[in-house]
Write an enzyme that holds these catalytic residues in place. Structure first.
Site, PDB file in Angstrom:
ATOM      1  N   CYS A 155      16.879  -5.477   5.330  1.00  0.00           N
ATOM      2  CA  CYS A 155      17.403  -4.619   4.248  1.00  0.00           C
ATOM      3  C   CYS A 155      18.514  -3.690   4.705  1.00  0.00           C
ATOM      4  O   CYS A 155      19.175  -3.064   3.872  1.00  0.00           O
ATOM      5  CB  CYS A 155      16.281  -3.822   3.609  1.00  0.00           C
ATOM      6  SG  CYS A 155      15.275  -4.861   2.549  1.00  0.00           S
TER       7      CYS A 155
HETATM    8  N1  COA Z   1      -0.739  -5.352 -10.174  1.00  0.00           N
HETATM    9  C1  COA Z   1      -1.791  -4.532 -10.340  1.00  0.00           C
HETATM   10  N2  COA Z   1      -2.403  -3.900  -9.311  1.00  0.00           N
HETATM   11  C2  COA Z   1      -1.929  -4.130  -8.073  1.00  0.00           C
HETATM   12  C3  COA Z   1      -0.829  -4.984  -7.836  1.00  0.00           C
HETATM   13  C4  COA Z   1      -0.234  -5.601  -8.949  1.00  0.00           C
HETATM   14  N3  COA Z   1       0.804  -6.426  -8.806  1.00  0.00           N
HETATM   15  N4  COA Z   1      -0.591  -5.020  -6.531  1.00  0.00           N
HETATM   16  C5  COA Z   1      -1.484  -4.199  -5.937  1.00  0.00           C
HETATM   17  N5  COA Z   1      -2.310  -3.672  -6.869  1.00  0.00           N
HETATM   18  C6  COA Z   1      -3.452  -2.767  -6.676  1.00  0.00           C
HETATM   19  C7  COA Z   1      -4.020  -2.858  -5.279  1.00  0.00           C
HETATM   20  O1  COA Z   1      -4.970  -3.879  -5.184  1.00  0.00           O
HETATM   21  C8  COA Z   1      -4.621  -1.482  -5.119  1.00  0.00           C
HETATM   22  O2  COA Z   1      -5.881  -1.451  -5.756  1.00  0.00           O
HETATM   23  P1  COA Z   1      -7.099  -0.573  -5.161  1.00  0.00           P
HETATM   24  O3  COA Z   1      -6.609   0.846  -5.218  1.00  0.00           O
HETATM   25  O4  COA Z   1      -8.205  -0.888  -6.083  1.00  0.00           O
HETATM   26  O5  COA Z   1      -7.289  -1.052  -3.749  1.00  0.00           O
HETATM   27  C9  COA Z   1      -3.690  -0.570  -5.894  1.00  0.00           C
HETATM   28  O6  COA Z   1      -3.005  -1.414  -6.822  1.00  0.00           O
HETATM   29  C10 COA Z   1      -2.677   0.139  -5.021  1.00  0.00           C
HETATM   30  O7  COA Z   1      -2.052  -0.842  -4.184  1.00  0.00           O
HETATM   31  P2  COA Z   1      -0.997  -0.453  -3.098  1.00  0.00           P
HETATM   32  O8  COA Z   1      -0.506  -1.691  -2.429  1.00  0.00           O
HETATM   33  O9  COA Z   1      -1.560   0.631  -2.226  1.00  0.00           O
HETATM   34  O10 COA Z   1       0.152   0.121  -4.046  1.00  0.00           O
HETATM   35  P3  COA Z   1       1.322   1.103  -3.729  1.00  0.00           P
HETATM   36  O11 COA Z   1       1.205   2.281  -4.594  1.00  0.00           O
HETATM   37  O12 COA Z   1       1.499   1.339  -2.259  1.00  0.00           O
HETATM   38  O13 COA Z   1       2.602   0.270  -4.242  1.00  0.00           O
HETATM   39  C11 COA Z   1       4.441  -0.999  -3.329  1.00  0.00           C
HETATM   40  C12 COA Z   1       2.940  -0.976  -3.651  1.00  0.00           C
HETATM   41  C13 COA Z   1       4.763  -2.291  -2.601  1.00  0.00           C
HETATM   42  C14 COA Z   1       5.212  -0.917  -4.638  1.00  0.00           C
HETATM   43  C15 COA Z   1       4.811   0.232  -2.464  1.00  0.00           C
HETATM   44  O14 COA Z   1       3.862   0.387  -1.440  1.00  0.00           O
HETATM   45  C16 COA Z   1       6.183   0.155  -1.851  1.00  0.00           C
HETATM   46  O15 COA Z   1       7.180  -0.054  -2.519  1.00  0.00           O
HETATM   47  N6  COA Z   1       6.270   0.415  -0.527  1.00  0.00           N
HETATM   48  C17 COA Z   1       7.517   0.435   0.180  1.00  0.00           C
HETATM   49  C18 COA Z   1       7.975  -0.952   0.410  1.00  0.00           C
HETATM   50  C19 COA Z   1       9.359  -0.996   0.991  1.00  0.00           C
HETATM   51  O16 COA Z   1      10.129  -0.102   0.848  1.00  0.00           O
HETATM   52  N7  COA Z   1       9.636  -2.056   1.651  1.00  0.00           N
HETATM   53  C20 COA Z   1      10.899  -2.215   2.200  1.00  0.00           C
HETATM   54  C21 COA Z   1      11.324  -3.541   1.794  1.00  0.00           C
HETATM   55  S1  COA Z   1      12.996  -3.597   1.931  1.00  0.00           S
END
Ligand code: COA
Length: 371
Positions: A155
């Protein structure tokens, strides 16, 4: 010698997918999978897959929509992979083609001909092939001179390439360096993975970096750059040319992007804000000297925290514009799309920061000032 950004360009596909459409396809896949494996799930041998939700996606990431190469193939429950027909060697490759489209815009904005370009860098998170370099194909298609090479910093590909181009200009090896950053991210996206299926979109950007002496007025002077990397397994893609040597694992999901999103969020926010604040001090600038920040477009909550840590207050859309709601995460292209779409209103003397972050981990910060 001073280097400037004298033009930028953007290509995006005509197909697009809303969260509702994406979730409908994913949930149909989940339903089918759970029905097909009902006996194993009932016996406790297999965990049922959980559905995705559009509300979760917007709340957790800010993404509402993305442009994609092939909507039909990506959403087709039988396939869930974009259909990208292979091209003969005699035809311009897809990544070169989208790069050329973005490059022509950047050249036009700078009032330049392709013949003025004496180096091309193609930098992106997934290259279509190892060689010949895509940059050389782009150089050839445009009719540019000099040399070209490819690089990959996930990225942070565009910002790292901007520093390379700046160094080339400052060293006097070239006057005009074209950076292209084609991010065809749906090619490495797992549309069957609930954790990541909503993250990415496709786009390509181009940036022309030139010696200030030959650049047009209104170009963006590069005040300073800072790159940093720190190893992490939390964003990973194991696809590579050695995969064919182990048939057992060759087609496993880790050959597409996988990430521990929550860990990335927690670890990258402080890393980025510290680097930006340190570099501001190095350049003898105050946070309030930044008229605008064009941040990496992965997660709106992450950007809100980073901007707040840097500026000392919550940033407005004007101070840190968002494009990920419409484009999704376009890997290296995100901060450049924000810059391309939201910089023409700034005045001479205004300063800003283009900043990317992602796998590696990697952080690239480019401080600019409008001339
Ligand atoms: N739909 C519904 N629920 C979902 C889901 C989806 N698509 N994906 C995950 N969940 C659930 C999980 O199972 C979890 O449930 P639980 O609390 O019962 O265990 C809950 O939602 C939270 O999941 P989590 O993965 O902790 O979510 P988050 O708030 O961290 O958001 C991202 C996920 C990926 C959006 C976020 O972590 C993110 O953007 N991180 C940075 C990534 C990044 O910048 N990467 C660089 C790439 S260039």
């Amino acid at each position: 010698m001073t280097a400037v950004i004298s033009g930028t360009g953007l290509w995006r596909p005509s197909d697009s997918i809303t969260n509702d459409e994406l979730v409908a396809s994913f949930n149909a896949y989940v339903e089918r999978y759970n029905a097909e494996h009902a006996a194993d799930i009932a016996a406790g041998v297999l965990e049922p897959l959980q559905p995705s939700s559009a509300e979760f996606i917007v709340k957790a990431s800010g993404i509402k929509h993305r442009y994609v190469l092939d909507k039909k193939g990506s959403l087709d429950v039988e396939r869930m992979v974009p259909r990208i027909p292979e091209r003969p060697n005699e035809q311009l490759s897809l990544m070169a083609e989208v790069s050329v489209t973005a490059a022509k815009q950047a050249l036009e904005q700078a009032g330049r001909d392709a013949q003025d370009v004496d180096a091309v860098i193609c930098s992106c998170s997934s290259l279509q092939r190892p060689y010949p370099a895509l940059a050389i194909e782009v150089q050839n298609a445009l009719g540019a001179g000099g040399f070209g090479y490819d690089m990959n910093v996930a990225c942070s590909s565009a910002t790292f390439a901007i520093q390379n181009a700046t160094d080339i200009v400052r060293a006097g090896h070239a006057r005009s360096v074209l950076v292209v950053n084609p991010e065809l991210t749906t090619g490495h996206l797992n549309f069957r993975d609930r954790e990541t299926h909503f993250i990415f979109g496709d786009a390509a950007v181009a940036i022309l970096i030139e010696n200030a002496e030959v650049a047009p007025k209104g170009a963006w002077k590069i005040l300073g750059t800072k790159l940093q990397t720190r190893f992490s397994n939390n964003i990973r893609n194991n696809f590579g040319f050695l995969n064919r040597g182990d048939e057992q694992f060759r087609d496993m999901p880790d050959k597409l992007i996988t990430q521990q999103g929550r860990k990335v969020f927690k670890e990258v926010v402080p890393m980025v804000s510290e680097i930006v604040l340190q570099q501001l001090a190095e350049l003898k600038l105050k946070p309030s000297d930044l008229r605008r920040m064009w941040l990496h477009q992965a997660n709106s909550n992450m950007n809100r925290l980073i901007a707040e840590r840097v500026l000392g207050h919550e940033a407005s859309q004007d101070e840190a514009p968002t494009v990920l709601d419409e484009y999704g995460n376009t890997a290296g292209a995100g901060s450049i799309i924000a810059f391309h779409l939201h910089s023409s209103d700034l005045k001479s003397g205004d300063r800003g920061l283009i900043c990317s972050f992602g796998a590696g981990y990697s952080v690239g910060a480019i401080f600019v000032q409008k001339t």
